[in-house]
Design an enzyme around this catalytic site. Sequence first.
Site, mmCIF file in Angstrom:
data_model
loop_
_atom_site.group_PDB
_atom_site.id
_atom_site.type_symbol
_atom_site.label_atom_id
_atom_site.label_comp_id
_atom_site.label_asym_id
_atom_site.label_seq_id
_atom_site.Cartn_x
_atom_site.Cartn_y
_atom_site.Cartn_z
ATOM 1 N N TYR A 1 -4.735 1.810 11.365
ATOM 2 C CA TYR A 1 -5.694 0.783 11.764
ATOM 3 C C TYR A 1 -5.770 -0.378 10.774
ATOM 4 O O TYR A 1 -6.604 -1.268 10.914
ATOM 5 C CB TYR A 1 -7.084 1.363 11.978
ATOM 6 N N CYS A 2 -4.917 -0.394 9.774
ATOM 7 C CA CYS A 2 -5.014 -1.415 8.730
ATOM 8 C C CYS A 2 -4.733 -2.805 9.299
ATOM 9 O O CYS A 2 -3.723 -3.028 9.965
ATOM 10 C CB CYS A 2 -4.039 -1.121 7.600
ATOM 11 N N ASP B 1 -10.598 -12.292 4.402
ATOM 12 C CA ASP B 1 -9.368 -11.509 4.462
ATOM 13 C C ASP B 1 -9.032 -11.050 5.884
ATOM 14 O O ASP B 1 -7.922 -10.599 6.143
ATOM 15 C CB ASP B 1 -9.394 -10.332 3.485
ATOM 16 N N ARG C 1 -5.593 7.970 8.165
ATOM 17 C CA ARG C 1 -5.285 7.597 6.782
ATOM 18 C C ARG C 1 -4.188 8.517 6.248
ATOM 19 O O ARG C 1 -4.450 9.504 5.560
ATOM 20 C CB ARG C 1 -6.552 7.642 5.923
ATOM 21 N N CYS D 1 0.847 -1.198 0.000
ATOM 22 C CA CYS D 1 0.000 0.000 0.000
ATOM 23 C C CYS D 1 0.878 1.241 0.000
ATOM 24 O O CYS D 1 1.982 1.240 0.560
ATOM 25 C CB CYS D 1 -0.912 0.001 1.227
#
Length: 323
Positions: free
Chosen positions: A24-25, A268, A136, A18
Amino acid sequence: MTLISPFSLLVKPAGASCNLACDYCFYLDKAALYPDAKPVMPPDVLERMIASYLAMPFDSFSIVFQGGEPLLAGLDFFKSAAGAVRRHKRKGTSVNLAVQTNATLFTDEAARFFAGEGWLVGASVDGPPCVHDTHRRFASGGGSYSAVMRGISRLSNAGAEFNVLCLVTPENVSVPAEVYRHLRDGVGAKWIQYSILLERVSFAQWDDFLCGTLDTWMADGDVGRISVGNIDTALAYLRLGRADQCIFADRCDGHMVVERNGDVYPCDFYVSADTRLGNIMESDWQTMRESSVAQRFAAAKCPRHLSHIARMRFYDRLAAALG
């Protein structure tokens, strides 16, 4: 073998890679499972995945490309995916293609491609800049809101269909009306889906947030004009006793996750060595679906979560609004 039930694909074309470093991913650490993997799903894996999936005895199919950040796979990857779908789609069937993205990497060319091919684009926006940029961020530390809005502007200009996925965090859980109106008016979303950051937001806070969103949606006259996925799902649950969202399902087997090397998992959120079902270059879908690992996972639905849902004021309030 028994008759197989339909399922959708959640595909990780660039794995956990990414260009953002959202704090928080839940998927970034999955990169450790594939230290030597190629950066992008190879062409033969992509072709095999789509050909074998579209050969399943279903009338409709759904493939969602997500990440990490799927656009790191490059536009040519998605053009190849669209071409493979055209080659293998059977007459009389439908194939829905979508990409879930942070929206920061869209070029005008990419926006035109997804618009022209009819792909649904899901863009992640957590609310106004002060909220969105809290979590983010780019690896450099800078917030991503401005880059997201540039990407969404390119999508809008190209006529692409897009929706917004908003994660409910401690920073936005107490201001549902502000968040909803910003996504509707500031971002231009016509379809919004909220999800909860379970590790940091309580179930009671989540219930309050959904109640506030429902109240705002109704007070602003958005019934029939703006679609909120959580409300749509709740309506189906109230009227039919079931809904297509996985939290309402009796079994966890509505989709299959495909990593960039072709490894397959049931969810996932649960990608690990213990839940690996096989690899599409070596196994067929039905064998993987009927494996003991898949069957145990599918049956291990948490009844406690469903009981929480049944007690939510959000559903009571929606039921009262329906009369």
